[in-house]
Design an enzyme around this catalytic site. Sequence first.
Site, PDB file in Angstrom:
ATOM      1  N   LYS A  83       1.020  -1.156   0.105  1.00 16.42           N
ATOM      2  CA  LYS A  83      -0.001  -0.009   0.204  1.00 16.42           C
ATOM      3  C   LYS A  83       0.876   1.345  -0.010  1.00 16.42           C
ATOM      4  O   LYS A  83       1.994   1.421   0.971  1.00 16.42           O
ATOM      5  CB  LYS A  83      -0.797  -0.189   1.179  1.00 16.42           C
ATOM      6  CG  LYS A  83      -2.071   0.782   1.180  1.00 16.42           C
ATOM      7  CD  LYS A  83      -2.893   0.240   2.470  1.00 16.42           C
ATOM      8  CE  LYS A  83      -4.219   0.988   2.735  1.00 16.42           C
ATOM      9  NZ  LYS A  83      -4.869   0.860   3.841  1.00 16.42           N
TER      10      LYS A  83
HETATM   11  C1  E4P Z   1      -8.059   1.482   4.280  1.00 16.44           C
HETATM   12  O1  E4P Z   1      -7.480   0.982   3.420  1.00 16.44           O
HETATM   13  C2  E4P Z   1      -7.875   2.821   5.058  1.00 16.44           C
HETATM   14  O2  E4P Z   1      -6.815   2.930   5.475  1.00 16.44           O
HETATM   15  C3  E4P Z   1      -9.372   2.941   6.115  1.00 16.44           C
HETATM   16  O3  E4P Z   1     -10.300   2.630   5.429  1.00 16.44           O
HETATM   17  C4  E4P Z   1      -9.188   4.215   6.637  1.00 16.44           C
HETATM   18  O4  E4P Z   1     -10.300   4.416   7.311  1.00 16.44           O
HETATM   19  P1  E4P Z   1     -10.614   5.682   8.391  1.00 16.44           P
HETATM   20  O5  E4P Z   1     -10.851   7.177   7.391  1.00 16.44           O
HETATM   21  O6  E4P Z   1     -11.859   5.466   9.014  1.00 16.44           O
HETATM   22  O7  E4P Z   1      -9.362   5.851   9.090  1.00 16.44           O
END
Ligand code: E4P
Length: 217
Positions: A83
């Site tokens: 990622k």
């Molecule tokens: C997933 O890949 C993201 O990092 C995550 O959904 C972020 O979510 P949040 O905005 O609730 O922290």
Amino acid sequence: MKFFVDTADVAAIAELNDLGMVDGVTTNPSLIMKSGRDILEVTKEICDMVSGPVSAEVVATEADDMIAEGRKLAKIADNITIKVPLTWDGLKACKVLSEEGNMLNVTLCFSANQALLAAKAGATFISPFIGRLDDINIDGMDLIADIRTIYDNYDFRTEILAASIRSVNHMTQAALIGADVATAPPNVIKQMANHVLTDKGLDAFMKDWAKTGQKIL
Ligand code: E4P
């Protein structure tokens, strides 16, 4: 729509995985911090449990360092998805690492143009953040719809991974628009089973059943 679980909580992933609800997992530095675990150890444990893609996020900000971190994370298991953030350096890292045969999840996407760039850079997944857009009074679902249209217009293979999901309504809307994947916290996935009329109906059935005096077992 595939379900990814947005957590590094191994017990929570296991519970959903046993029900066949887990097509993959996403983590990020905040979720690793919340787990209190070592990133390499907990990610390996998740990869051993789940057969689908498991996103592990780089923390460097320069492309070369992101590439080095990505290569190290990719060695954890075959189902690792590296990622990277949607920055110019992140796109450079995406291009190099995807050409090396890795799965890439480009995260922190807040615009259709960013999603276009990620697709051009070879991203396997693009992660538009719905909840964080809603937080600033912009409808995150409009972004999912725009990216769906654009990717379909040009047959981009990059999968739309609806992220930052905060509610069961987000799940419904993402599915209606045609997001390929939604990543949600375990509690949101479990809440999808709830309906007030289900509870009310079950309560009525139980009361009537008690009046029959019968038993099945
Ligand atoms: C997933 O890949 C993201 O990092 C995550 O959904 C972020 O979510 P949040 O905005 O609730 O922290």
